[in-house]
Scaffold this motif. Structure first.
Motif, PDB file in Angstrom:
ATOM      1  N   ALA A 196       0.848  -1.183   0.000  1.00 28.29           N
ATOM      2  CA  ALA A 196       0.000   0.000   0.000  1.00 28.29           C
ATOM      3  C   ALA A 196       0.884   1.233   0.000  1.00 28.29           C
ATOM      4  O   ALA A 196       1.777   1.385   0.819  1.00 28.29           O
ATOM      5  CB  ALA A 196      -0.885  -0.002   1.239  1.00 28.29           C
ATOM      6  N   GLN A 197       0.658   2.136  -0.953  1.00 31.08           N
ATOM      7  CA  GLN A 197       1.430   3.359  -1.047  1.00 31.08           C
ATOM      8  C   GLN A 197       0.489   4.542  -1.137  1.00 31.08           C
ATOM      9  O   GLN A 197      -0.546   4.490  -1.795  1.00 31.08           O
ATOM     10  CB  GLN A 197       2.332   3.329  -2.284  1.00 31.08           C
ATOM     11  CG  GLN A 197       3.359   2.190  -2.244  1.00 31.08           C
ATOM     12  CD  GLN A 197       4.225   2.172  -3.466  1.00 31.08           C
ATOM     13  OE1 GLN A 197       4.094   3.018  -4.341  1.00 31.08           O
ATOM     14  NE2 GLN A 197       5.121   1.201  -3.543  1.00 31.08           N
ATOM     15  N   ALA A 198       0.867   5.642  -0.454  1.00 31.87           N
ATOM     16  CA  ALA A 198       0.033   6.839  -0.465  1.00 31.87           C
ATOM     17  C   ALA A 198      -0.178   7.312  -1.892  1.00 31.87           C
ATOM     18  O   ALA A 198       0.739   7.331  -2.709  1.00 31.87           O
ATOM     19  CB  ALA A 198       0.686   7.928   0.372  1.00 31.87           C
ATOM     20  N   VAL A 218      -4.338  -4.665   2.807  1.00 33.65           N
ATOM     21  CA  VAL A 218      -4.112  -3.610   3.790  1.00 33.65           C
ATOM     22  C   VAL A 218      -3.055  -4.047   4.792  1.00 33.65           C
ATOM     23  O   VAL A 218      -2.689  -5.227   4.860  1.00 33.65           O
ATOM     24  CB  VAL A 218      -5.418  -3.254   4.532  1.00 33.65           C
ATOM     25  CG1 VAL A 218      -6.429  -2.616   3.588  1.00 33.65           C
ATOM     26  CG2 VAL A 218      -6.017  -4.486   5.216  1.00 33.65           C
ATOM     27  N   THR A 219      -2.599  -3.104   5.594  1.00 35.54           N
ATOM     28  CA  THR A 219      -1.577  -3.343   6.600  1.00 35.54           C
ATOM     29  C   THR A 219      -2.170  -3.118   7.979  1.00 35.54           C
ATOM     30  O   THR A 219      -2.795  -2.075   8.225  1.00 35.54           O
ATOM     31  CB  THR A 219      -0.383  -2.398   6.393  1.00 35.54           C
ATOM     32  OG1 THR A 219       0.156  -2.605   5.083  1.00 35.54           O
ATOM     33  CG2 THR A 219       0.692  -2.651   7.439  1.00 35.54           C
ATOM     34  N   ARG A 261     -12.470   8.019   6.868  1.00 37.41           N
ATOM     35  CA  ARG A 261     -11.241   7.308   7.227  1.00 37.41           C
ATOM     36  C   ARG A 261     -11.591   6.113   8.102  1.00 37.41           C
ATOM     37  O   ARG A 261     -12.401   6.219   9.016  1.00 37.41           O
ATOM     38  CB  ARG A 261     -10.277   8.247   7.957  1.00 37.41           C
ATOM     39  CG  ARG A 261      -8.957   7.616   8.365  1.00 37.41           C
ATOM     40  CD  ARG A 261      -7.951   8.671   8.786  1.00 37.41           C
ATOM     41  NE  ARG A 261      -7.540   9.483   7.648  1.00 37.41           N
ATOM     42  CZ  ARG A 261      -6.690  10.516   7.716  1.00 37.41           C
ATOM     43  NH1 ARG A 261      -6.173  10.853   8.893  1.00 37.41           N
ATOM     44  NH2 ARG A 261      -6.374  11.190   6.639  1.00 37.41           N
ATOM     45  N   GLN A 263      -2.592   0.371  10.080  1.00 34.44           N
ATOM     46  CA  GLN A 263      -2.712   1.508   9.157  1.00 34.44           C
ATOM     47  C   GLN A 263      -4.172   1.944   9.055  1.00 34.44           C
ATOM     48  O   GLN A 263      -5.092   1.134   9.175  1.00 34.44           O
ATOM     49  CB  GLN A 263      -2.193   1.096   7.773  1.00 34.44           C
ATOM     50  CG  GLN A 263      -2.396   2.103   6.660  1.00 34.44           C
ATOM     51  CD  GLN A 263      -1.471   3.295   6.767  1.00 34.44           C
ATOM     52  OE1 GLN A 263      -0.264   3.141   6.879  1.00 34.44           O
ATOM     53  NE2 GLN A 263      -2.039   4.486   6.752  1.00 34.44           N
ATOM     54  N   GLN A 264      -4.397   3.232   8.832  1.00 32.71           N
ATOM     55  CA  GLN A 264      -5.725   3.737   8.513  1.00 32.71           C
ATOM     56  C   GLN A 264      -5.809   4.047   7.023  1.00 32.71           C
ATOM     57  O   GLN A 264      -4.790   4.354   6.383  1.00 32.71           O
ATOM     58  CB  GLN A 264      -6.046   4.993   9.332  1.00 32.71           C
ATOM     59  CG  GLN A 264      -6.183   4.723  10.812  1.00 32.71           C
ATOM     60  CD  GLN A 264      -6.507   5.982  11.603  1.00 32.71           C
ATOM     61  OE1 GLN A 264      -5.600   6.702  11.999  1.00 32.71           O
ATOM     62  NE2 GLN A 264      -7.783   6.243  11.830  1.00 32.71           N
ATOM     63  N   TYR A 265      -7.023   3.985   6.481  1.00 27.53           N
ATOM     64  CA  TYR A 265      -7.220   4.177   5.052  1.00 27.53           C
ATOM     65  C   TYR A 265      -8.332   5.184   4.812  1.00 27.53           C
ATOM     66  O   TYR A 265      -9.352   5.173   5.514  1.00 27.53           O
ATOM     67  CB  TYR A 265      -7.548   2.842   4.369  1.00 27.53           C
ATOM     68  CG  TYR A 265      -6.359   1.908   4.350  1.00 27.53           C
ATOM     69  CD1 TYR A 265      -5.511   1.842   3.259  1.00 27.53           C
ATOM     70  CD2 TYR A 265      -6.059   1.137   5.467  1.00 27.53           C
ATOM     71  CE1 TYR A 265      -4.395   1.010   3.260  1.00 27.53           C
ATOM     72  CE2 TYR A 265      -4.948   0.307   5.493  1.00 27.53           C
ATOM     73  CZ  TYR A 265      -4.119   0.249   4.382  1.00 27.53           C
ATOM     74  OH  TYR A 265      -3.010  -0.561   4.396  1.00 27.53           O
ATOM     75  N   GLU A 299      -7.130   4.656  -0.149  1.00 31.67           N
ATOM     76  CA  GLU A 299      -5.728   5.054  -0.096  1.00 31.67           C
ATOM     77  C   GLU A 299      -5.255   5.060   1.353  1.00 31.67           C
ATOM     78  O   GLU A 299      -6.018   5.428   2.254  1.00 31.67           O
ATOM     79  CB  GLU A 299      -5.522   6.446  -0.690  1.00 31.67           C
ATOM     80  CG  GLU A 299      -5.923   6.557  -2.142  1.00 31.67           C
ATOM     81  CD  GLU A 299      -5.845   7.995  -2.650  1.00 31.67           C
ATOM     82  OE1 GLU A 299      -5.937   8.185  -3.879  1.00 31.67           O
ATOM     83  OE2 GLU A 299      -5.700   8.912  -1.814  1.00 31.67           O
ATOM     84  N   PRO A 300      -3.997   4.666   1.585  1.00 31.06           N
ATOM     85  CA  PRO A 300      -3.480   4.765   2.955  1.00 31.06           C
ATOM     86  C   PRO A 300      -3.496   6.216   3.426  1.00 31.06           C
ATOM     87  O   PRO A 300      -3.160   7.124   2.670  1.00 31.06           O
ATOM     88  CB  PRO A 300      -2.050   4.238   2.842  1.00 31.06           C
ATOM     89  CG  PRO A 300      -2.031   3.447   1.570  1.00 31.06           C
ATOM     90  CD  PRO A 300      -3.015   4.096   0.650  1.00 31.06           C
TER      91      PRO A 300
END
Length: 818
Positions: free
Chosen positions: A33-35, A108-109, A161, A112-114, A192-193
């Motif tokens: 996952a990348q911003a 997802v990780t 979020r 992490q929030q998305y 998106e992260p």
């Protein structure tokens, strides 16, 4: 009764009609996952699948409804959008979701929030952005509802979020649920992260404080013998004593309460009209405190009666700091439960009647009428739930009896149950360990309330007086047929014995447990004792719901056994008060626990709230001084005897624009019954703000929820999920109408044939005490009973007066060889 949205369990149980996605779209392996990278495959439905759904999308839902899924050219961008419509609904929902496969569902990780967004048009407010997650051990399961997008005739963007991704989660899937007649058309999904790396926490205390927190004993003592603690809507604390378990006070009609101001550190003693010792209490939706029943009489020494519960009821107004009397209950209830329902009504069960027998009368407080309803208007099963039964409101309006209670054995059967007030049924729930040793255990609805999991902690049994236990149990009420499973054993601490303070060993745990929901999403458990009103245990730990682990922290230096309580203050600290051992003394010292999160650097601040009066399904704007990771509502405590079944932590998903935060409020009042709540903002290190007070209710009234017929088309209905909808055990119908249930006159585990009613000579001594006069008298002496004790009556069941001179445990008795 409606229950849910889609079966949140194995994909095979979902209503799935999706085709296999086009192979050239699929990822051969999970991607990092990348911003700035949209994690959604086929976000605009432009690629067709092999069936009637776009590639990587599937149909799902549940319930009795008529529905359609339609790919339409009326798109936000490109040439396609997807419409989900209900034309008839009895219950359930329908939704389009990303297909639950490794190739289609976003990876997802954990932690992490998305940021999720979708463009939509809708004709009904009864829609919700609903998430499911893939647990690497348990498979696919419901995660949460994030928001209720408002009705929109034109294309509008819904953005929100997620909470931090739970441990063990590798994929998510989400979409728009439709659970009312109408439609939603969606297009252009993104995931998106959330950007930015949270700063490291900075320790502002000692290493021990930053790891385990700190206890302080306040210089000012609690002026009353309070065993009831209620955090008021203004942040003050109502401490109710009544007679304070003191027969001299009772005889003199001296009944007391006090209001504690945490900011000023002061107490104000309040005139109290009745003996509210061991009453029930709960905050009403307007912030007043409803007190039901109390102590009409102490037990008679001759055994002619035990404790008696009166029918009187009162409300305490935090604004005037005064009590006023309501109409009477239908029955007496010494030690009753009290649970607020989603419409603001209160249900109450159990306790002892005016003649010391067990009350089988369910009571209902009407929020609309501001009174207790007559018996003819209250559904009855004629069941005896015992004393302070822990009755927790579920997300569909049923009650879960957790098995936590006070005094003696649990209810017959499995020890826990689902109670359906509307259907007049009780369905046993399996799995509770050692159900007859959960006397004064604690039960809490774990954070967040949306997760519908309950934890029980410890307990004992005053009738058999074994060592308090280390057992914990966890139940997931989202399962179709939920059952308790064993949780981790309680950590062990030290126990104060007459011979000195020693470490706990073997299976030793504690009863009289306090459990407190914290704003970082964890649970503090503290206090307790090893035996019936004796042998305090000093142990405090923090339970982490995602990992189901305990972390031992600093222990309260004060004894906190029978008649103690602990509760969250608006500043994020925990207050603990009380202890009433069998010798009749009282601990007036008050302890304050400062959790480790308050030693981890500056606290976030809520700098403004657009409106402190909130409605269900709404979006509420606040501003903060810096980045936060979560926000939640925590219901203020109303606790006694290890019991606060209304305690709950309700997650508020965020829509973030810098330091301007829109909080998405649940549409389901069963998750957050109407009333005043503490609003906390919490940063990524778990550091909470000082709470702001907000009031949650409907627009029409602070007393009653709007009915379906009165609801605005722009106001969402509750989104009810199909949880606990397939219970395997047979529901039990109402029993034969009866007046009462048997209850022993020595139900408190105290033998009133010795000494005064304010003392508790145990009916059964701990197993380590030899069954001789000398050993029993020595135990009483070393536990600070002032010997000898006057005997009341002619019998001597504990053999404490072998010389039969009317004085138990005098010098001659203690020399007896028996």
């Amino acid at each position: 009764m409606p229950r849910s949205t889609r079966s949140p369990f194995a994909a095979a149980t979902a209503f799935i009609l999706a085709a296999v996605a086009a192979p050239f779209l699929l990822l051969s392996a999970p991607q990092e996952a990348q911003a700035g990278t949209n994690l959604i495959i086929n976000p605009g439905f432009e690629t067709a699948g092999t069936g009637d759904m776009p590639a990587c999308w599937e149909k799902s839902g549940w319930g009795d409804n008529d529905f359609t899924f339609t790919t339409t050219a009326d798109a936000h961008s490109g040439s396609k959008a997807l419409t989900v419509a209900l034309t008839r609904r009895v219950d359930g929902d329908r939704k389009a979701m990303m297909t639950e496969t490794p190739d289609c569902a976003p990876h997802v990780t954990a932690g992490q929030q998305y940021d999720l967004s979708v463009w939509y048009k809708s004709t009904t407010a009864d829609t919700s952005i609903t998430l499911f997650r893939h647990d690497t051990t348990a498979g696919w399961q419901y995660w949460t509802d994030l928001m209720n997008p408002p009705v929109s005739a034109t294309w509008n963007k819904a953005a929100v979020r997620t909470p931090p991704v739970p441990a063990g989660t590798d994929q998510v899937t989400w979409g728009a649920s439709v659970y009312g007649v109408g439609s939603i058309t969606t297009d252009d999904y993104t995931a998106e992260p959330a950007g930015g790396t949270p700063p490291e926490g900075v320790c502002t205390g000692t290493a021990a404080q930053c790891q385990d927190g700190r206890w302080d004993v306040l210089p000012a003592q609690n002026p009353v013998r309070s065993m009831h603690s209620v955090v008021l809507k203004n942040g003050k604390v109502l401490l109710i004593a009544g007679s304070g378990n003191n027969t001299d006070n009772f005889a003199a009609g001296t009944f007391t309460s006090a209001v504690y101001d945490p900011e000023a550190g002061t107490y104000k003693v309040i005139p109290t009209p009745d003996d509210m010792f061991c009453s029930g209490h709960i905050q009403l939706s307007d912030g007043r405190v409803l007190i039901m029943s109390g102590n009409k009489a102490y037990p008679a020494a001759d055994g002619s009666h035990g404790y008696e519960g009166y029918k009187h009821s009162y409300v305490f107004d935090p604004d005037t700091e005064a009590y006023t009397q309501t109409n009477d209950l239908n029955d007496g209830h010494w030690y009753p439960s009290a649970t607020e329902m989603g419409n603001g009504d209160v249900l109450s069960f159990g306790g002892l009647r005016e003649n010391s027998t067990g009350s089988v009368t369910a009571e209902k407080w009407s929020a609309a009428q501001n009174q207790w309803l007559p018996l003819s208007q209250v559904n009855q099963t004629w069941s005896y739930w015992g004393l302070y039964p822990s009755m927790i409101l579920m997300q569909d309006g049923r009650l879960f009896y957790s098995g936590s209670h006070v005094f003696g054995n649990g209810t017959p059967g499995t020890g826990s149950a689902v109670y359906d007030y509307d259907a007049h049924t009780i369905t046993p729930i399996d799995g509770l360990q050692n159900k007859d040793q959960r006397d004064q255990s604690a039960s809490v609805l774990l954070p967040p309330a949306q997760d519908q999991r309950v934890l029980t902690i410890g307990g004992g049994n005053i009738d058999s007086n074994p060592d308090g236990n280390r057992l914990t149990d966890v139940i997931d009420l989202k399962q179709p047929n939920p059952a308790y499973s064993a949780g981790p054993l309680l950590p062990q601490g030290t126990v104060d014995l007459p011979t000195g303070t020693v470490p706990e060993t073997g299976a030793q745990g504690k009863m009289y447990v306090s459990a407190v929901l914290l704003p970082d999403g964890k649970v503090l458990e503290t206090g307790g004792a090893l035996h019936n009103r004796a042998d305090p245990v000093h142990e405090t730990s923090i339970f982490d719901p995602p990992t189901e682990t305990f972390d031992p922290v600093a222990a309260d230096p004060q004894a906190r056994g029978y008649h103690s309580s602990a509760f969250l203050l608006p500043d994020g600290r925990v207050m603990a008060t009380g202890d009433n051992p069998g010798n009749g003394t009282w601990n007036h010292n008050v302890s304050i626990y400062t959790p480790a999160y308050l030693f981890k650097g500056p606290r976030p601040q809520i700098t403004s709230i657009a409106d402190s009066h909130w409605t269900y399904g709404s979006s509420q704007r606040i501003t903060v001084d810096r980045t936060i990771a979560r926000a939640e509502l925590i219901r203020p405590a109303a606790v006694t005897h290890s019991s606060d079944p209304n305690q709950r932590f309700v997650d508020l998903p965020l829509t973030v624009n810098g330091t301007t935060i829109d909080l998405n409020v649940t549409s389901n009042p069963n998750l957050a019954p109407p009333g005043w709540y503490m609003l906390f903002a919490v940063d990524a290190n778990g550091v909470p703000s000082v709470a702001k007070w907000v009031h949650l209710d409907t627009q029409e009234s602070t007393a009653t929820l709007r009915s379906t017929t009165l609801a605005s088309a722009d106001t969402p209905s509750p989104h009810i999920h199909d949880f606990a909808g397939h219970l395997a055990n047979q529901p039990q119908k109402p029993g034969k109408k009866r007046t009462s249930a048997p209850a022993g006159v020595r139900v408190s585990g105290c033998d009133n044939r010795y000494g005064t009613p304010g003392l508790c000579v145990p009916t059964v001594f701990p197993g380590t005490v030899k069954p001789t006069t000398a050993a029993r008298c020595t135990w009483l002496s070393t536990h600070d009973f002032k010997l000898p004790l006057k005997t009341n009556g002619v019998d001597d069941p504990l053999r404490l007066d072998p010389n039969n001179n009317g004085m138990a445990c005098d010098r001659t008795d203690r020399m007896s060889p028996r």
